[in-house]
Design a protein around this motif. Structure first.
Motif, mmCIF file in Angstrom:
data_model
loop_
_atom_site.group_PDB
_atom_site.id
_atom_site.type_symbol
_atom_site.label_atom_id
_atom_site.label_comp_id
_atom_site.label_asym_id
_atom_site.label_seq_id
_atom_site.Cartn_x
_atom_site.Cartn_y
_atom_site.Cartn_z
ATOM 1 N N LYS A 36 0.850 -1.191 0.000
ATOM 2 C CA LYS A 36 0.000 0.000 0.000
ATOM 3 C C LYS A 36 0.878 1.231 0.000
ATOM 4 O O LYS A 36 1.926 1.249 0.650
ATOM 5 N N VAL A 37 0.448 2.265 -0.682
ATOM 6 C CA VAL A 37 1.153 3.540 -0.652
ATOM 7 C C VAL A 37 0.244 4.564 0.013
ATOM 8 O O VAL A 37 -0.891 4.770 -0.411
ATOM 9 N N ASP A 38 0.752 5.187 1.073
ATOM 10 C CA ASP A 38 0.015 6.249 1.748
ATOM 11 C C ASP A 38 0.251 7.554 0.978
ATOM 12 O O ASP A 38 1.347 8.116 1.004
ATOM 13 N N LEU B 227 1.755 10.586 2.569
ATOM 14 C CA LEU B 227 3.190 10.576 2.866
ATOM 15 C C LEU B 227 4.045 10.617 1.608
ATOM 16 O O LEU B 227 5.146 11.165 1.613
ATOM 17 N N CYS B 228 3.564 10.013 0.528
ATOM 18 C CA CYS B 228 4.351 9.939 -0.706
ATOM 19 C C CYS B 228 4.649 11.339 -1.223
ATOM 20 O O CYS B 228 3.759 12.180 -1.331
ATOM 21 N N ILE B 229 5.926 11.568 -1.533
ATOM 22 C CA ILE B 229 6.333 12.856 -2.113
ATOM 23 C C ILE B 229 6.678 12.698 -3.597
ATOM 24 O O ILE B 229 7.228 13.612 -4.221
ATOM 25 N N GLY B 230 6.399 11.525 -4.139
ATOM 26 C CA GLY B 230 6.590 11.324 -5.568
ATOM 27 C C GLY B 230 8.028 11.201 -6.013
ATOM 28 O O GLY B 230 8.361 11.531 -7.153
ATOM 29 N N CYS B 231 8.884 10.713 -5.139
ATOM 30 C CA CYS B 231 10.304 10.637 -5.499
ATOM 31 C C CYS B 231 10.554 9.607 -6.589
ATOM 32 O O CYS B 231 11.531 9.700 -7.317
ATOM 33 N N GLY B 232 9.683 8.620 -6.704
ATOM 34 C CA GLY B 232 9.785 7.681 -7.814
ATOM 35 C C GLY B 232 10.694 6.487 -7.583
ATOM 36 O O GLY B 232 10.813 5.627 -8.458
ATOM 37 N N LEU B 233 11.330 6.431 -6.432
ATOM 38 C CA LEU B 233 12.267 5.326 -6.174
ATOM 39 C C LEU B 233 11.585 3.971 -6.228
ATOM 40 O O LEU B 233 12.137 3.014 -6.784
ATOM 41 N N CYS B 234 10.415 3.873 -5.662
ATOM 42 C CA CYS B 234 9.740 2.573 -5.597
ATOM 43 C C CYS B 234 9.458 2.039 -6.997
ATOM 44 O O CYS B 234 9.670 0.862 -7.270
ATOM 45 N N ALA B 235 9.016 2.923 -7.891
ATOM 46 C CA ALA B 235 8.708 2.499 -9.258
ATOM 47 C C ALA B 235 9.980 2.142 -10.016
ATOM 48 O O ALA B 235 9.943 1.341 -10.950
ATOM 49 N N LEU C 110 2.206 10.637 -7.873
ATOM 50 C CA LEU C 110 2.371 9.807 -6.681
ATOM 51 C C LEU C 110 2.400 8.339 -7.096
ATOM 52 O O LEU C 110 1.956 7.972 -8.184
ATOM 53 N N ALA C 111 2.918 7.518 -6.206
ATOM 54 C CA ALA C 111 3.024 6.091 -6.513
ATOM 55 C C ALA C 111 1.713 5.378 -6.236
ATOM 56 O O ALA C 111 1.023 5.666 -5.255
ATOM 57 N N ASP C 112 1.384 4.452 -7.107
ATOM 58 C CA ASP C 112 0.255 3.559 -6.903
ATOM 59 C C ASP C 112 0.742 2.119 -6.983
ATOM 60 O O ASP C 112 1.767 1.838 -7.606
ATOM 61 N N SER D 48 13.541 1.754 0.800
ATOM 62 C CA SER D 48 14.185 2.876 0.115
ATOM 63 C C SER D 48 13.323 4.128 0.108
ATOM 64 O O SER D 48 13.831 5.217 -0.164
ATOM 65 N N CYS D 49 12.039 3.980 0.382
ATOM 66 C CA CYS D 49 11.155 5.154 0.349
ATOM 67 C C CYS D 49 11.566 6.149 1.434
ATOM 68 O O CYS D 49 11.604 5.799 2.611
ATOM 69 N N PRO D 50 11.852 7.398 1.043
ATOM 70 C CA PRO D 50 12.358 8.375 2.012
ATOM 71 C C PRO D 50 11.337 8.803 3.064
ATOM 72 O O PRO D 50 11.712 9.310 4.116
ATOM 73 N N THR D 51 10.059 8.590 2.782
ATOM 74 C CA THR D 51 9.042 9.034 3.744
ATOM 75 C C THR D 51 8.285 7.854 4.365
ATOM 76 O O THR D 51 7.277 8.059 5.032
ATOM 77 N N ASN D 52 8.769 6.641 4.125
ATOM 78 C CA ASN D 52 8.117 5.442 4.660
ATOM 79 C C ASN D 52 6.633 5.388 4.295
ATOM 80 O O ASN D 52 5.794 5.014 5.125
ATOM 81 N N ALA D 53 6.348 5.753 3.051
ATOM 82 C CA ALA D 53 4.954 5.787 2.621
ATOM 83 C C ALA D 53 4.423 4.412 2.250
ATOM 84 O O ALA D 53 3.215 4.234 2.097
ATOM 85 N N ILE D 54 5.332 3.441 2.107
ATOM 86 C CA ILE D 54 4.924 2.116 1.650
ATOM 87 C C ILE D 54 4.767 1.181 2.830
ATOM 88 O O ILE D 54 5.673 1.029 3.640
ATOM 89 N N SER D 55 3.624 0.546 2.929
ATOM 90 C CA SER D 55 3.431 -0.498 3.929
ATOM 91 C C SER D 55 3.195 -1.813 3.194
ATOM 92 O O SER D 55 2.586 -1.850 2.127
HETATM 93 FE FE1 F3S Z 1 6.405 7.896 -3.069
HETATM 94 FE FE2 F3S Z 1 8.078 6.655 -1.532
HETATM 95 FE FE3 F3S Z 1 7.561 5.719 -3.907
HETATM 96 S S1 F3S Z 1 7.889 8.838 -1.734
HETATM 97 S S2 F3S Z 1 7.119 7.525 -5.128
HETATM 98 S S3 F3S Z 1 6.134 5.885 -2.233
HETATM 99 S S4 F3S Z 1 9.505 5.678 -2.905
#
Ligand code: F3S
Length: 59
Positions: A3-5, A8-16, A30-32, A51-58
């Motif tokens: 799940k992506v919150d 919290l997601c700042i759209g850094c794109g690392l997860c994708a 934002l990440a989906d 790797s997510c800088p804001t811990n938006a991924i659970s």
């Molecule tokens: Fe967002 Fe974290 Fe991915 S900030 S784009 S969920 S790495």
């Protein structure tokens, strides 16, 4: 299921970048989580979450 919150997601794109089998950037920048994707199959969700800088991924 990952799940992506979006609060919290700042759209850094690392997860994708790290795990394109599961995470995709949406039109809002934002990440989906890709519907029907499987972290068990992809095997990269943990690295993406770590790797997510804001811990938006659970997971
Ligand atoms: Fe967002 Fe974290 Fe991915 S900030 S784009 S969920 S790495």
């Amino acid at each position: 299921m990952a799940k992506v919150d979006h609060d919290l997601c700042i759209g850094c794109g690392l997860c994708a970048e790290i795990c394109p089998e599961v995470f995709v950037m949406n039109d809002d920048g934002l990440a989906d989580v890709i519907e029907g994707s499987s972290c068990a199959d992809a095997g990269c969700c943990e690295e993406a979450a770590d790797s997510c800088p804001t811990n938006a991924i659970s997971l």
